[in-house]
Design a protein around this motif. Structure first.
Motif, PDB file in Angstrom:
ATOM      1  N   TYR A  71     -11.907   6.475 -39.421  1.00  0.00           N
ATOM      2  CA  TYR A  71     -11.103   7.038 -40.869  1.00  0.00           C
ATOM      3  C   TYR A  71     -10.078   6.558 -41.598  1.00  0.00           C
ATOM      4  O   TYR A  71      -9.247   5.159 -40.424  1.00  0.00           O
ATOM      5  N   VAL A 122     -10.000  16.038 -38.724  1.00  0.00           N
ATOM      6  CA  VAL A 122      -9.283  14.940 -39.731  1.00  0.00           C
ATOM      7  C   VAL A 122      -8.030  15.889 -40.860  1.00  0.00           C
ATOM      8  O   VAL A 122      -7.126  14.505 -40.886  1.00  0.00           O
ATOM      9  N   ILE A 123      -8.750  16.067 -41.597  1.00  0.00           N
ATOM     10  CA  ILE A 123      -8.272  16.552 -42.680  1.00  0.00           C
ATOM     11  C   ILE A 123      -7.284  17.648 -41.822  1.00  0.00           C
ATOM     12  O   ILE A 123      -5.811  17.971 -43.110  1.00  0.00           O
ATOM     13  N   HIS A 166     -11.445  11.755 -45.758  1.00  0.00           N
ATOM     14  CA  HIS A 166     -11.741  13.448 -44.867  1.00  0.00           C
ATOM     15  C   HIS A 166     -13.979  12.124 -44.598  1.00  0.00           C
ATOM     16  O   HIS A 166     -13.833  13.451 -44.280  1.00  0.00           O
ATOM     17  N   MET A 167     -14.050  11.127 -45.170  1.00  0.00           N
ATOM     18  CA  MET A 167     -14.590  10.443 -44.180  1.00  0.00           C
ATOM     19  C   MET A 167     -14.379   9.360 -43.848  1.00  0.00           C
ATOM     20  O   MET A 167     -13.430   8.634 -44.004  1.00  0.00           O
ATOM     21  N   THR A 168     -15.593   8.845 -42.493  1.00  0.00           N
ATOM     22  CA  THR A 168     -15.305   7.600 -42.120  1.00  0.00           C
ATOM     23  C   THR A 168     -15.140   6.493 -42.745  1.00  0.00           C
ATOM     24  O   THR A 168     -16.398   6.823 -44.419  1.00  0.00           O
ATOM     25  N   ARG A 201     -15.526  16.784 -36.527  1.00  0.00           N
ATOM     26  CA  ARG A 201     -14.955  15.911 -37.683  1.00  0.00           C
ATOM     27  C   ARG A 201     -14.025  16.474 -38.233  1.00  0.00           C
ATOM     28  O   ARG A 201     -13.447  15.593 -39.361  1.00  0.00           O
ATOM     29  N   ARG A 248     -19.343   6.298 -44.364  1.00  0.00           N
ATOM     30  CA  ARG A 248     -19.393   7.844 -45.518  1.00  0.00           C
ATOM     31  C   ARG A 248     -18.705   7.400 -46.563  1.00  0.00           C
ATOM     32  O   ARG A 248     -19.193   7.968 -48.038  1.00  0.00           O
ATOM     33  N   PRO A 260     -13.127  20.032 -48.803  1.00  0.00           N
ATOM     34  CA  PRO A 260     -13.159  19.911 -47.357  1.00  0.00           C
ATOM     35  C   PRO A 260     -11.676  19.778 -47.778  1.00  0.00           C
ATOM     36  O   PRO A 260     -10.786  20.355 -46.610  1.00  0.00           O
ATOM     37  N   LEU A 261     -10.870  19.420 -48.794  1.00  0.00           N
ATOM     38  CA  LEU A 261      -9.750  18.802 -48.213  1.00  0.00           C
ATOM     39  C   LEU A 261      -8.763  20.058 -48.974  1.00  0.00           C
ATOM     40  O   LEU A 261      -7.787  19.612 -47.999  1.00  0.00           O
ATOM     41  N   GLU A 278     -16.314   4.009 -37.929  1.00  0.00           N
ATOM     42  CA  GLU A 278     -16.993   5.266 -37.218  1.00  0.00           C
ATOM     43  C   GLU A 278     -15.681   5.871 -37.809  1.00  0.00           C
ATOM     44  O   GLU A 278     -14.518   6.565 -36.952  1.00  0.00           O
TER      45      GLU A 278
END
Lengths: 367, 280
Positions: A142, B277-278, A101-103, B274, A106, B196-197, A140
């Motif tokens: 994923y 994506v999850i 879930h982070m680029t 953002r 990150r 978050p996940l 940026e």
């Protein structure tokens, strides 16, 4: 020059040391008294079949597991009571374990954020690191949007940005196809050269281990079978297991008797094989395939036998031949030559090797 | 058309359910909604809708319905999260045992469960008797919003646990090891990874519990009484007590729109930006 400190240059003193490390699960030892060391800036590979204790050993170096006996030291200080973070061991996981879930940015920044560094400093360091591993244009993205090679570089960048003392890699290529493995291997070597960080690598793949390592530790059933440079391990296997594992084909087991000339003679599989050194009792002897010569005419080698060609395979620059001497199969792997190219299955040939080429396997004992 | 061709077998397999839903759900629900547009067999007219929308009583009930459903969702979430988190760490045998306990309220009738709360909370109920025994004055614990929220949470909590558990259990163990390796404390690991996940599970569980709570009838009518009415209770009153089917139809439609709007907004917010994506 970026704000990055350079990793210390390679030296020959031992940097990471394992001293008779043992790990038990429910009374059963899965790692038994393993001692290893690796110099600063070198790559050590722990090689062995699955279940041999190599990953457990890596986890003890990483600080995910505490050894039951023995000690782990980094740069002269014992670290086995420290957490993986405190001991400065950064891990690259088998599936890379990138935060989905982070680029990329990150992911790479994670370790610095945990250190609560100021945002501007983090941004600067991450930019520098991404440039160094050629990922700037993917900052940026994923993880799922990256190729396997790019993911590996993210995993390496994320680990290296906290400037660890040692880098640990748990079979990072094992789930990939052969072509990608080779590509990632050379990418790893490039990054390793670039950062010069002491690395410990776990794999079950012989070729991989030999291609990337300065030192190789071969493990089997929790025991360190042999520890040395790749060439040492291949040309002088210490145990029957190592000889088999590194691909020795012609291994003879028999009774050796000392001979008058300072050597000895091994009686195995109906053959009398002259050995270069004095030996007695039961021994294992390996004849490396690339030392075994095959000819239609008589050979002047110290050991020579008459046999029948069983199979011939032309592999481009080399010819792989198996010859039956009585019931004993001997394998040979020689550069192609006009004579070899005319060999056919069933041909009568002479097969032999120089006395000095026989490798006596010392057998179990302290590695 | 080619897409239909390619998935023809799947469409055919889904057909019985589609027919079932159309005949037994879409048509009756559509008819009820139309009832509000043709209040006296003539129309269509929005007169009844305007009347209900202008009525302050229904404003209060609608806002209360939203508030109770929201509080129930939040309370379930807060209570269920630690349970779901803990379920990650226990063995599979314990896991199924705990899940069974969590879901067990769903195995008994809502009325029976809610009557148990009545016995517990009523003015001369077990709790008030206990308070009296230690010299405390009796407290009003039934026919208040809190009672309805507690009762609904008890009933729907299991859905939240199961939703959260599925998304929390899917998180790769190595992510935690990697975070720890990079210096994240136990708390930071949960804030950076678990939270978050687990968002898809949070969203799914919240939507489920919100819908169920907002349209609940039995629990609010038993624990809320006449004072704490909710929209579904009013639907029942209008349709069964007053035999005013058109007004019941209008309230049902309002409840449907309200729930759909909240779910749509919540989904858009949760999956937005953002965080997209999850959810992929």
């Amino acid at each position: 020059m970026t704000s990055h400190a350079q990793f210390p240059p390679a030296s020959t003193t031992d940097y990471l040391t394992l001293d008779v490390v043992t790990k038990r699960y429910g009374g059963k030892a899965v790692v038994k008294g393993v001692s290893l060391s690796v110099a600063r800036g070198e790559v050590l590979t722990i090689l062995g079949p699955s279940g041999c204790g190599k990953t457990t050993t890596l986890k003890m170096i990483a600080g995910f597991l505490e050894p039951d006996d023995g000690s782990v030291s980094v740069d002269g200080a014992r670290v086995d009571k420290l957490s993986s973070h405190q001991r400065g061991a950064a891990m690259v996981f088998q599936n890379y374990a990138l935060f989905p879930h982070m680029t990329v940015r990150r992911n790479v920044a994670f370790g610095l954020r945990m250190q609560r560094k100021p945002a501007a400093e983090i941004a600067r360091e991450v930019d520098a690191m991404l440039a160094r591993v050629r990922l700037s244009e993917f900052a940026e993205r994923y993880p799922r949007e990256l190729s396997g090679g790019q993911q590996q570089r993210v995993a390496l960048a994320r680990a290296l940005i906290i400037r660890p003392k040692i880098l640990l890699l748990d079979e990072p290529f094992s789930s990939l196809d052969a072509k990608l493995r080779k590509q990632l291997r050379s990418e790893f070597l490039e990054i390793h050269r670039n950062f010069g960080i002491t690395s410990v690598f776990v794999t079950h793949d012989l070729e991989e281990a030999f291609a990337i390592s300065d030192r190789v530790a071969v493990m089997n059933t929790g025991v360190l079978e042999q520890f040395g440079s790749p060439t040492e391990i291949f040309s002088r296997p210490r145990t029957r297991f190592v000889a088999d594992f590194v691909g020795h084909k012609n291994i003879f087991t028999g009774e050796a008797v000392a001979s008058a000339d300072g050597g000895s003679v091994l009686a195995a599989d109906g053959l009398s094989i002259r050995l270069p050194a004095a030996a007695s009792g039961e021994v294992d002897v390996s004849i490396p395939v690339h030392r075994v010569r095959v000819s239609r005419t008589a050979l002047d080698t110290g050991n020579a036998f008459r046999g029948d060609v069983e199979t011939v395979a032309y592999l481009g620059p080399v010819v792989q031949t198996t010859v039956l001497v009585g019931a004993t199969r001997i394998e040979s792997y020689l550069s192609a030559s006009p004579e070899l190219e005319t060999l056919r299955s069933g041909d009568k040939v002479e097969i032999g090797w120089d006395v000095e080429d026989a490798v006596v396997i010392p057998g179990a004992g302290p590695a | 058309m080619s897409a239909f061709r390619r998935h023809r077998a799947a469409w055919l397999l889904a057909l019985p359910l589609l027919v079932f839903l159309t005949v037994l759900f879409v048509i009756p629900v559509g008819q009820i909604m139309l009832l509000g547009l043709f209040p006296k067999g003539e129309g269509p007219t929005f007169a009844l809708f305007e009347e209900v929308l202008a009525d302050p009583f229904y404003h209060r009930v609608a806002i209360r319905t939203l508030r109770i459903a929201l509080l129930t969702t939040l309370l379930s979430l807060v209570l269920a999260y630690p349970v779901a988190l803990h379920l990650r760490n226990v063995g599979s045998r314990w896991q199924s045992a705990i899940v069974l306990i969590m879901v067990s309220p769903l195995l008994t009738s809502v009325v029976v469960r809610t009557l148990a709360w009545v016995v517990l909370l009523s003015n001369r109920g077990i709790l008030n008797q206990a308070f009296g025994a230690i010299g405390l004055p009796p407290m009003r614990m039934i026919y208040v919003e809190g009672a309805v929220v507690v009762g609904l949470t008890h009933v729907f909590f299991g859905y939240m646990v199961v939703s959260l558990m599925t998304s929390i259990r899917r998180i790769d163990e190595n992510l935690y090891a990697a975070a720890a390796n990079l210096g994240a404390s136990r708390l930071r690991q949960h804030l950076e990874i678990t939270l978050p996940l687990s968002l898809p599970g949070v969203l799914a569980g919240s939507v489920l519990v919100f819908i169920l709570a907002a349209s609940a009838y039995a629990t609010p009518s038993l624990l809320g009484g006449l004072r704490i009415s909710m929209l579904a209770v009013e639907v029942f009153n209008q349709a069964i007590t007053y035999f005013n089917w058109p007004e019941a139809a209008v309230i049902s439609t309002g409840l449907f729109v309200l729930i759909a709007a909240v779910v749509w907004i919540a989904t858009r917010v949760a999956e937005g930006g953002r965080r997209k994506v999850i959810f992929q």
